[in-house]
Design a protein around this motif. Structure first.
Motif, PDB file in Angstrom:
ATOM      1  N   MET A 126       0.843  -1.188   0.000  1.00 29.08           N
ATOM      2  CA  MET A 126       0.000   0.000   0.000  1.00 29.08           C
ATOM      3  C   MET A 126       0.879   1.238   0.000  1.00 29.08           C
ATOM      4  O   MET A 126       1.948   1.266   0.577  1.00 29.08           O
ATOM      5  N   TYR A 164      -1.408   5.404   5.377  1.00 27.74           N
ATOM      6  CA  TYR A 164      -0.792   5.597   6.694  1.00 27.74           C
ATOM      7  C   TYR A 164      -0.826   7.071   7.098  1.00 27.74           C
ATOM      8  O   TYR A 164      -0.991   7.390   8.284  1.00 27.74           O
ATOM      9  N   GLU A 185      -9.006  -6.952   2.887  1.00 29.41           N
ATOM     10  CA  GLU A 185      -8.187  -5.955   2.190  1.00 29.41           C
ATOM     11  C   GLU A 185      -7.921  -4.709   3.036  1.00 29.41           C
ATOM     12  O   GLU A 185      -7.128  -3.863   2.649  1.00 29.41           O
ATOM     13  N   ARG A 186      -8.560  -4.578   4.164  1.00 25.24           N
ATOM     14  CA  ARG A 186      -8.502  -3.348   4.952  1.00 25.24           C
ATOM     15  C   ARG A 186      -7.080  -3.028   5.405  1.00 25.24           C
ATOM     16  O   ARG A 186      -6.297  -3.925   5.734  1.00 25.24           O
ATOM     17  N   LEU A 187      -6.787  -1.734   5.417  1.00 21.81           N
ATOM     18  CA  LEU A 187      -5.481  -1.223   5.824  1.00 21.81           C
ATOM     19  C   LEU A 187      -5.675   0.104   6.550  1.00 21.81           C
ATOM     20  O   LEU A 187      -6.727   0.744   6.426  1.00 21.81           O
ATOM     21  N   PRO A 188      -4.673   0.540   7.297  1.00 17.04           N
ATOM     22  CA  PRO A 188      -4.784   1.853   7.942  1.00 17.04           C
ATOM     23  C   PRO A 188      -5.145   2.941   6.921  1.00 17.04           C
ATOM     24  O   PRO A 188      -4.655   2.933   5.787  1.00 17.04           O
ATOM     25  N   ASP A 234      -8.258   3.365   5.842  1.00 14.54           N
ATOM     26  CA  ASP A 234      -9.539   3.025   5.226  1.00 14.54           C
ATOM     27  C   ASP A 234     -10.685   3.553   6.083  1.00 14.54           C
ATOM     28  O   ASP A 234     -10.535   3.796   7.282  1.00 14.54           O
ATOM     29  N   HIS A 261      -5.453   1.097  12.794  1.00 10.11           N
ATOM     30  CA  HIS A 261      -4.667  -0.128  12.853  1.00 10.11           C
ATOM     31  C   HIS A 261      -5.674  -1.268  12.743  1.00 10.11           C
ATOM     32  O   HIS A 261      -6.873  -1.032  12.723  1.00 10.11           O
ATOM     33  N   ASP A 262      -5.216  -2.493  12.696  1.00  9.15           N
ATOM     34  CA  ASP A 262      -6.133  -3.623  12.532  1.00  9.15           C
ATOM     35  C   ASP A 262      -7.275  -3.640  13.529  1.00  9.15           C
ATOM     36  O   ASP A 262      -8.381  -4.045  13.207  1.00  9.15           O
ATOM     37  N   ARG A 269     -12.095   2.520   0.751  1.00 12.28           N
ATOM     38  CA  ARG A 269     -10.771   3.139   0.586  1.00 12.28           C
ATOM     39  C   ARG A 269     -10.915   4.325  -0.355  1.00 12.28           C
ATOM     40  O   ARG A 269     -11.512   4.227  -1.422  1.00 12.28           O
TER      41      ARG A 269
END
Length: 139
Positions: A1, A6, A78-81, A83, A102-103, A134
């Protein structure tokens, strides 16, 4: 990513403690849940169109339409910081945003608590989780 996600998460986290203000778009002064997401995206360098034509309890499809114009829907795996999380209130009507930091942690402005919070994405919130998104331009 890319680092944009971030940067979105870090910007959102920097708003913690900001007072809740409906339609607020001023970090450190006043934000609502959409304001946290939009301002964090702007601070990360994204050109996201603002939207304030919503009430305290948005119409059922309004937030979905707003997100689909600015974001791509993603799957949980698929989730990431950075989102955006969309939550329901009541029956199943989408009515609240948060930014995934974060998760298992998120940043959101909660009227009930009158400020922007950094909290766990615990069982009570997971039960109300509607979908993950996203911002367009974040890969």
């Amino acid at each position: 990513m890319s680092t944009i996600g971030y940067r979105i998460a870090a910007a959102a986290r920097s708003y913690v403690g900001t007072p809740f203000v409906h339609h607020g778009r001023r970090p450190g002064v006043g934000l609502d849940c959409a304001g946290v997401a939009f301002c964090a995206a702007w601070d990360a360098g994204l050109a996201v169109a603002d939207e304030r034509a919503y009430g305290k309890l948005p119409k059922p499809d309004f937030l979905l339409d707003m997100l689909s114009q600015r974001c791509n829907r993603i799957e949980e795996h698929e989730r990431l910081p950075g989102d955006v999380l969309l939550f329901t209130y009541g029956k199943s009507n989408p009515a609240h945003f948060a930014v995934l930091e974060h998760d298992d942690r998120m940043v959101h402005a909660l009227e009930l608590r009158r400020k922007v919070l950094y909290v766990p994405l615990g069982p009570a919130w997971r039960e109300r989780l509607h979908s993950y998104w996203r911002f367009k331009g974040v890969s």
